[in-house]
Design a protein around this motif. Structure first.
Motif, PDB file in Angstrom:
ATOM      1  N   THR A  13       0.806  -1.216   0.000  1.00 15.05           N
ATOM      2  CA  THR A  13       0.000   0.000   0.000  1.00 15.05           C
ATOM      3  C   THR A  13       0.845   1.273   0.000  1.00 15.05           C
ATOM      4  OG1 THR A  13      -0.149   0.372   2.400  1.00 15.05           O
ATOM      5  CG2 THR A  13      -1.677  -1.240   1.472  1.00 15.05           C
ATOM      6  N   LEU A  14       0.186   2.364  -0.421  1.00 13.03           N
ATOM      7  CA  LEU A  14       0.730   3.709  -0.242  1.00 13.03           C
ATOM      8  C   LEU A  14      -0.169   4.393   0.779  1.00 13.03           C
ATOM      9  CD1 LEU A  14       1.225   5.062  -3.884  1.00 13.03           C
ATOM     10  CD2 LEU A  14       2.971   4.083  -2.384  1.00 13.03           C
ATOM     11  N   GLN A  15       0.449   5.105   1.737  1.00 10.56           N
ATOM     12  CA  GLN A  15      -0.342   5.757   2.773  1.00 10.56           C
ATOM     13  C   GLN A  15       0.058   7.208   2.969  1.00 10.56           C
ATOM     14  OE1 GLN A  15      -0.427   3.405   6.386  1.00 10.56           O
ATOM     15  NE2 GLN A  15      -0.850   1.516   5.269  1.00 10.56           N
ATOM     16  N   ARG A  55      -2.209   2.695 -11.175  1.00 12.89           N
ATOM     17  CA  ARG A  55      -3.451   3.353 -10.743  1.00 12.89           C
ATOM     18  C   ARG A  55      -3.316   3.974  -9.356  1.00 12.89           C
ATOM     19  NH1 ARG A  55      -8.645   0.010 -12.833  1.00 12.89           N
ATOM     20  NH2 ARG A  55      -7.914  -0.314 -14.946  1.00 12.89           N
ATOM     21  N   ASP A  56      -2.583   3.303  -8.489  1.00 12.30           N
ATOM     22  CA  ASP A  56      -2.369   3.860  -7.145  1.00 12.30           C
ATOM     23  C   ASP A  56      -1.581   5.163  -7.234  1.00 12.30           C
ATOM     24  OD1 ASP A  56      -3.590   1.694  -5.599  1.00 12.30           O
ATOM     25  OD2 ASP A  56      -1.967   0.487  -6.448  1.00 12.30           O
ATOM     26  N   PHE A  57      -0.609   5.172  -8.089  1.00  6.42           N
ATOM     27  CA  PHE A  57       0.213   6.374  -8.229  1.00  6.42           C
ATOM     28  C   PHE A  57      -0.553   7.505  -8.910  1.00  6.42           C
ATOM     29  CE2 PHE A  57       3.319   3.209  -7.138  1.00  6.42           C
ATOM     30  CZ  PHE A  57       4.166   3.910  -6.305  1.00  6.42           C
ATOM     31  N   SER A  58      -1.416   7.154  -9.870  1.00  2.87           N
ATOM     32  CA  SER A  58      -2.253   8.177 -10.528  1.00  2.87           C
ATOM     33  C   SER A  58      -3.211   8.816  -9.536  1.00  2.87           C
ATOM     34  CB  SER A  58      -3.079   7.559 -11.662  1.00  2.87           C
ATOM     35  OG  SER A  58      -2.241   7.019 -12.628  1.00  2.87           O
ATOM     36  N   LEU A  59      -3.837   7.987  -8.727  1.00  4.84           N
ATOM     37  CA  LEU A  59      -4.792   8.513  -7.747  1.00  4.84           C
ATOM     38  C   LEU A  59      -4.062   9.330  -6.671  1.00  4.84           C
ATOM     39  CD1 LEU A  59      -7.749   8.690  -6.977  1.00  4.84           C
ATOM     40  CD2 LEU A  59      -7.528   6.530  -5.751  1.00  4.84           C
ATOM     41  N   ALA A  60      -2.907   8.861  -6.250  1.00  4.95           N
ATOM     42  CA  ALA A  60      -2.107   9.591  -5.259  1.00  4.95           C
ATOM     43  C   ALA A  60      -1.746  10.982  -5.785  1.00  4.95           C
ATOM     44  CB  ALA A  60      -0.835   8.808  -4.934  1.00  4.95           C
ATOM     45  N   TYR A  71     -10.162   6.971   5.769  1.00  2.00           N
ATOM     46  CA  TYR A  71     -10.774   7.052   7.086  1.00  2.00           C
ATOM     47  C   TYR A  71     -10.776   8.518   7.487  1.00  2.00           C
ATOM     48  CZ  TYR A  71     -11.314   6.190  12.116  1.00  2.00           C
ATOM     49  OH  TYR A  71     -11.755   6.183  13.419  1.00  2.00           O
ATOM     50  N   ASN A  72     -11.959   9.055   7.653  1.00  2.28           N
ATOM     51  CA  ASN A  72     -12.080  10.484   7.962  1.00  2.28           C
ATOM     52  C   ASN A  72     -12.582  10.694   9.383  1.00  2.28           C
ATOM     53  OD1 ASN A  72     -14.723  12.744   7.474  1.00  2.28           O
ATOM     54  ND2 ASN A  72     -12.606  13.416   7.658  1.00  2.28           N
ATOM     55  N   VAL A  73     -11.853  11.491  10.132  1.00  2.00           N
ATOM     56  CA  VAL A  73     -12.344  11.988  11.412  1.00  2.00           C
ATOM     57  C   VAL A  73     -12.135  13.497  11.394  1.00  2.00           C
ATOM     58  CG1 VAL A  73     -12.104  12.014  13.922  1.00  2.00           C
ATOM     59  CG2 VAL A  73     -11.782   9.880  12.686  1.00  2.00           C
ATOM     60  N   TYR A  74     -13.232  14.254  11.510  1.00  2.00           N
ATOM     61  CA  TYR A  74     -13.203  15.722  11.516  1.00  2.00           C
ATOM     62  C   TYR A  74     -12.365  16.270  10.353  1.00  2.00           C
ATOM     63  CZ  TYR A  74     -12.520  20.527  13.211  1.00  2.00           C
ATOM     64  OH  TYR A  74     -12.425  21.891  13.310  1.00  2.00           O
ATOM     65  N   ASN A  75     -11.170  16.810  10.638  1.00  3.57           N
ATOM     66  CA  ASN A  75     -10.410  17.474   9.565  1.00  3.57           C
ATOM     67  C   ASN A  75      -9.272  16.620   9.009  1.00  3.57           C
ATOM     68  OD1 ASN A  75      -8.803  17.604  11.871  1.00  3.57           O
ATOM     69  ND2 ASN A  75      -7.873  19.534  11.291  1.00  3.57           N
ATOM     70  N   LYS A  76      -9.252  15.354   9.363  1.00  2.00           N
ATOM     71  CA  LYS A  76      -8.181  14.467   8.885  1.00  2.00           C
ATOM     72  C   LYS A  76      -8.731  13.343   8.016  1.00  2.00           C
ATOM     73  CE  LYS A  76      -4.797  14.870  12.662  1.00  2.00           C
ATOM     74  NZ  LYS A  76      -4.433  16.203  12.252  1.00  2.00           N
ATOM     75  N   VAL A  77      -7.961  13.026   6.969  1.00  5.41           N
ATOM     76  CA  VAL A  77      -8.317  11.887   6.117  1.00  5.41           C
ATOM     77  C   VAL A  77      -7.083  11.000   5.978  1.00  5.41           C
ATOM     78  CG1 VAL A  77      -9.248  11.117   3.896  1.00  5.41           C
ATOM     79  CG2 VAL A  77      -9.937  13.351   4.803  1.00  5.41           C
ATOM     80  N   GLU A  78      -7.172   9.794   6.504  1.00  9.14           N
ATOM     81  CA  GLU A  78      -6.077   8.827   6.379  1.00  9.14           C
ATOM     82  C   GLU A  78      -6.351   7.973   5.151  1.00  9.14           C
ATOM     83  OE1 GLU A  78      -5.948   8.216  11.240  1.00  9.14           O
ATOM     84  OE2 GLU A  78      -5.724   6.459   9.930  1.00  9.14           O
ATOM     85  N   VAL A  79      -5.429   8.031   4.197  1.00  9.45           N
ATOM     86  CA  VAL A  79      -5.632   7.355   2.917  1.00  9.45           C
ATOM     87  C   VAL A  79      -4.717   6.135   2.788  1.00  9.45           C
ATOM     88  CG1 VAL A  79      -5.434   7.606   0.407  1.00  9.45           C
ATOM     89  CG2 VAL A  79      -6.264   9.524   1.787  1.00  9.45           C
ATOM     90  N   THR A  80      -5.286   5.039   2.291  1.00  9.36           N
ATOM     91  CA  THR A  80      -4.511   3.844   1.949  1.00  9.36           C
ATOM     92  C   THR A  80      -4.874   3.454   0.520  1.00  9.36           C
ATOM     93  OG1 THR A  80      -4.547   3.067   4.235  1.00  9.36           O
ATOM     94  CG2 THR A  80      -4.058   1.419   2.549  1.00  9.36           C
ATOM     95  N   LEU A  81      -3.854   3.337  -0.332  1.00  7.68           N
ATOM     96  CA  LEU A  81      -4.088   2.957  -1.723  1.00  7.68           C
ATOM     97  C   LEU A  81      -3.444   1.611  -2.025  1.00  7.68           C
ATOM     98  CD1 LEU A  81      -3.301   6.384  -3.462  1.00  7.68           C
ATOM     99  CD2 LEU A  81      -5.510   5.522  -2.694  1.00  7.68           C
ATOM    100  N   THR A  82      -4.192   0.762  -2.703  1.00  4.15           N
ATOM    101  CA  THR A  82      -3.660  -0.529  -3.145  1.00  4.15           C
ATOM    102  C   THR A  82      -4.507  -1.018  -4.314  1.00  4.15           C
ATOM    103  OG1 THR A  82      -2.916  -2.720  -2.402  1.00  4.15           O
ATOM    104  CG2 THR A  82      -5.065  -1.997  -1.610  1.00  4.15           C
ATOM    105  N   THR A  83      -4.005  -1.997  -5.044  1.00  2.00           N
ATOM    106  CA  THR A  83      -4.760  -2.546  -6.172  1.00  2.00           C
ATOM    107  C   THR A  83      -5.058  -4.012  -5.884  1.00  2.00           C
ATOM    108  OG1 THR A  83      -3.662  -0.999  -7.655  1.00  2.00           O
ATOM    109  CG2 THR A  83      -4.788  -2.861  -8.688  1.00  2.00           C
ATOM    110  N   HIS A  84      -6.270  -4.266  -5.442  1.00  3.44           N
ATOM    111  CA  HIS A  84      -6.666  -5.627  -5.076  1.00  3.44           C
ATOM    112  C   HIS A  84      -6.570  -6.568  -6.271  1.00  3.44           C
ATOM    113  CE1 HIS A  84      -8.925  -2.739  -2.479  1.00  3.44           C
ATOM    114  NE2 HIS A  84      -8.296  -3.450  -1.565  1.00  3.44           N
ATOM    115  N   ASP A  85      -6.910  -6.021  -7.444  1.00  2.88           N
ATOM    116  CA  ASP A  85      -6.900  -6.817  -8.681  1.00  2.88           C
ATOM    117  C   ASP A  85      -5.544  -7.477  -8.961  1.00  2.88           C
ATOM    118  OD1 ASP A  85      -9.459  -5.876  -8.944  1.00  2.88           O
ATOM    119  OD2 ASP A  85      -9.086  -4.646 -10.712  1.00  2.88           O
TER     120      ASP A  85
END
Ligand SMILES: C[C@H](O)[C@H](O)[C@H]1CNC2=NC(N)=NC(=O)C2=N1
Length: 100
Positions: free
Chosen positions: A33-35, A88-93, A67-81
């Motif tokens: 993952t990328l986080q 795609r993970d890098f494009s979205l990042a 995962y969003n709490v108030y003003n923070k968004v913790e992002v995890t990107l991975t390609t299940h496929d």
């Protein structure tokens, strides 16, 4: 067709991605993952950004785990496929950084 990136591909792509943004706010690779945690001025700013990214996610057919709490968004990107990281993970990042 989406392909799983090699270790070398990932190292290069991560460097390119992180060079394009604030040095103290890098994407971190954790296994398959990328986080990154994004912090905003308010909940509405965080949610506005998530809405913009949601439209891109549909366009790219690639969807974040976040995962969003108030003003923070913790992002995890991975390609299940492919059971790993893909372009795609890098494009979205990149989009996430661009709209931040
Ligand atoms: C069929 C469709 O392409 C897949 O289900 C897509 C949709 N969005 C996805 N998003 C993410 N993050 N990983 C995937 O593997 C994935 N697969």
């Amino acid at each position: 067709m989406t392909e799983k990136l090699t270790e070398q591909d990932i190292a290069t792509a991560l460097q390119t991605l992180n060079n394009a943004t604030a040095p103290d706010h890098p994407w971190v690779r954790k296994g398959d993952t990328l986080q990154k945690t994004f912090t905003f001025k308010s909940f509405i700013r965080a949610f506005g950004w998530m809405s913009q990214i949601a439209i891109w996610a549909e366009k790219l057919n690639h969807h974040p785990q976040w995962y969003n709490v108030y003003n923070k968004v913790e992002v995890t990107l991975t390609t299940h496929d492919v059971n790993g990281l893909s372009e795609r993970d890098f494009s979205l990042a990149e989009k996430m950084d661009k709209f931040y």
